[in-house]
Design an enzyme around this catalytic site. Structure first.
Site, PDB file in Angstrom:
ATOM      1  N   ASN A 212      14.849   9.927-153.170  1.00 49.96           N
ATOM      2  CA  ASN A 212      15.228  11.308-152.871  1.00 49.96           C
ATOM      3  C   ASN A 212      14.190  12.329-153.334  1.00 49.96           C
ATOM      4  OD1 ASN A 212      17.537  10.547-151.614  1.00 49.96           O
ATOM      5  ND2 ASN A 212      18.892  10.933-153.367  1.00 49.96           N
TER       6      ASN A 212
ATOM      7  N   ARG B  76      23.207  14.996-158.876  1.00 57.04           N
ATOM      8  CA  ARG B  76      24.024  13.781-158.914  1.00 57.04           C
ATOM      9  C   ARG B  76      23.429  12.560-158.195  1.00 57.04           C
ATOM     10  NH1 ARG B  76      30.374  14.961-158.300  1.00 57.04           N
ATOM     11  NH2 ARG B  76      29.848  15.541-156.175  1.00 57.04           N
ATOM     12  N   ASP B  77      22.248  12.688-157.602  1.00 58.59           N
ATOM     13  CA  ASP B  77      21.643  11.499-156.996  1.00 58.59           C
ATOM     14  C   ASP B  77      20.112  11.561-157.088  1.00 58.59           C
ATOM     15  OD1 ASP B  77      21.729   9.014-155.859  1.00 58.59           O
ATOM     16  OD2 ASP B  77      21.987   9.718-153.797  1.00 58.59           O
ATOM     17  N   VAL B  78      19.633  11.855-158.298  1.00 58.38           N
ATOM     18  CA  VAL B  78      18.178  11.892-158.513  1.00 58.38           C
ATOM     19  C   VAL B  78      17.682  10.447-158.515  1.00 58.38           C
ATOM     20  CG1 VAL B  78      16.350  12.494-160.153  1.00 58.38           C
ATOM     21  CG2 VAL B  78      18.324  14.005-159.881  1.00 58.38           C
TER      22      VAL B  78
END
Lengths: 266, 197
Positions: free
Chosen positions: A74, A68-70
């Site tokens: 990150n 959900r936060d590629v």
């Protein structure tokens, strides 16, 4: 990125976990965003990172986890230059067994009717369905991976449409073929790439014209040798050049009036 | 209903949206794109000042303006607001130097309200040029385009060398040089679009 241990700090009572320490070639943490801003991204490196991230996403999705936060920030780069997907802070476990093992209740969105669903992730990487208020799924991770790669290569945000793919034309690898399935508007149509980008047709065919592909002297020598070989073979195997027998005789035949011309009346 | 505007994601829209957790990335991006453009604009003004110093000071003012929501997108484009901010800053620096008995440059005007429209137009052109140069620099330093293509673009577009000469130097057909120019121009335009207007 592996988690080695889970524990609770005796002094503060706070839980913590122990993960891999990922340091880049310079001995300090380095993300893909750092590499992009430093202008250290080449197509070959980008293709290798894509392969690493494809494997990472395939692994976590198979385990029932959505990141959900590629995003560039990150993904860390280790000493060997491999891309390591990190920061699972807003990830979600969809696998029921895993949820039960972790002691998590089955999560469903229970907001009031008409209330917007809380959005996890980073605006530029959000897929259309999440921007429209839908739920983040594994397909959303694939879209974010597509945006990440687009940004890594071009330095700008992916805005959708065919114009965006035209921006991939200056590159020598076939990124369109790989990124189009990741960036599909329809979540059901998104796929992780099976093959990594190849040299584009243009790059392959332009042996004499592609940028940076000047033929070497050895190549010129090989081409010249091949041409000489073809010429020699033709010479050796050419059909015999003979004249028909009658023509041959007629060539050396003595004319019937030979020697009489001096006697001819003037 | 969507929580986000369906329009393209410009940098300014991102900052204005102030999505939770996204502020930092948007600001970093803002500095990455705007700092070079502001620096090049200051150079074009011929003030003789170190552009890096002015960039830092202007960006600090801008951060406050944007963070406090003092800039309202409307009929006035962001670039007009930004250019006025930079020029006012340059004038204030000049006044300070005058007060100290120094001053190395004389600004065209002290009061932006009294600037003739022709001058405003020229200033606007300066900003567009600065923005274009910053976008070109971005494409040449922050993308994965091959070093060879970047070198061809630099020679043909920035150094304005004849196409035949560039083609000969790099051992490529002339149409490949044109093709590289067209394709990288497209990337430059996309960077400018992301910066917003």
């Amino acid at each position: 990125m592996r988690v080695h241990d889970l524990a609770v700090d005796a002094a503060t009572g706070r839980p913590y976990f122990v993960m891999d320490l990922v340091l880049g070639a310079e001995g300090r943490p380095e993300s893909l965003e750092d590499a992009r801003r430093a202008g250290a991204v080449t197509e070959e490196r980008a293709a290798a990172w894509l392969a690493d991230l494809r494997d990472a996403l395939a692994y976590i999705h198979a385990a029932g986890v959505v990141h959900r936060d590629v995003k560039l920030e990150n993904v860390l780069v280790d000493r060997d230059g491999h891309a390591i997907l990190s920061d699972f802070g807003v990830s979600r476990i969809f696998n029921r067994d895993l949820r039960a093992a972790a002691g998590l209740a089955t999560q469903t969105f229970t907001g009031a009717a008409g209330a917007p669903r809380p959005v996890m992730g980073t605006l530029g990487y959000l897929p259309p369905e999440v921007k429209a208020g839908g739920e983040a799924t594994a397909a959303g991770d694939l879209y974010a991976l597509g945006v990440l790669m687009f940004r890594l290569l071009t330095g700008i945000w992916y805005e959708g449409g065919t114009d965006a793919f035209a921006l991939l034309e200056p590159f020598e690898l076939s990124w369109n073929e790989v990124l189009a399935p990741l960036l599909a508007a329809d979540p059901a149509a998104r796929r992780l790439p099976e093959e990594m980008p190849q040299r584009s047709q243009e790059g392959r065919r332009s042996f004499f014209g592609r940028i940076g592909a000047r033929p070497s002297r050895v190549m010129w020598a090989l081409v010249a040798t091949a041409l000489l070989g073809v010429a020699a073979a033709w010479w050796a195997l050419r059909p015999p050049r003979t004249l028909p027998e009658d023509d041959f005789k007629s060539l050396f035949a003595v004319p019937s009036d030979y020697g009489r011309w001096e006697e001819a009346p003037r | 209903m969507s929580m986000f505007p369906e329009t393209s994601i410009t940098l300014l829209a991102q900052i204005a949206a102030r999505t939770a957790g996204d502020d930092e990335a948007a600001w970093v991006r803002f500095f990455e794109l705007y700092a070079p453009a502001i620096g090049k604009f200051v150079e074009l003004q011929g003030t003789g000042r170190d552009p890096d110093d002015v960039v830092q000071e202007v960006l600090m003012k801008l951060v406050n303006v944007l963070r406090e929501g003092r800039f309202k997108p409307g009929p006035v484009p962001f670039r007009a607001y930004l250019v006025t901010l930079i020029r006012r800053h340059l004038v204030s620096l000049w006044r300070k130097e005058q007060a100290r008995g120094g001053g190395r440059f004389v600004p065209l005007e002290e009061d932006s309200a009294s600037v003739p429209p022709e001058v405003v137009e020229l200033i606007d052109l300066d900003w567009r040029l600065a923005k274009r140069r910053a976008a070109v620099e971005h494409v040449l330093t922050k993308t994965a385009v091959s070093p060879q293509s970047k070198a061809v673009y630099r020679a043909y577009v920035l150094e304005e060398r004849p196409i035949g000469e560039v083609a000969k130097e790099f051992g490529i057909p002339r149409n490949s040089v044109s093709q590289i120019k067209t394709r990288l121009d497209r990337l430059v335009a996309a960077v400018e679009r992301e910066m917003g207007d």
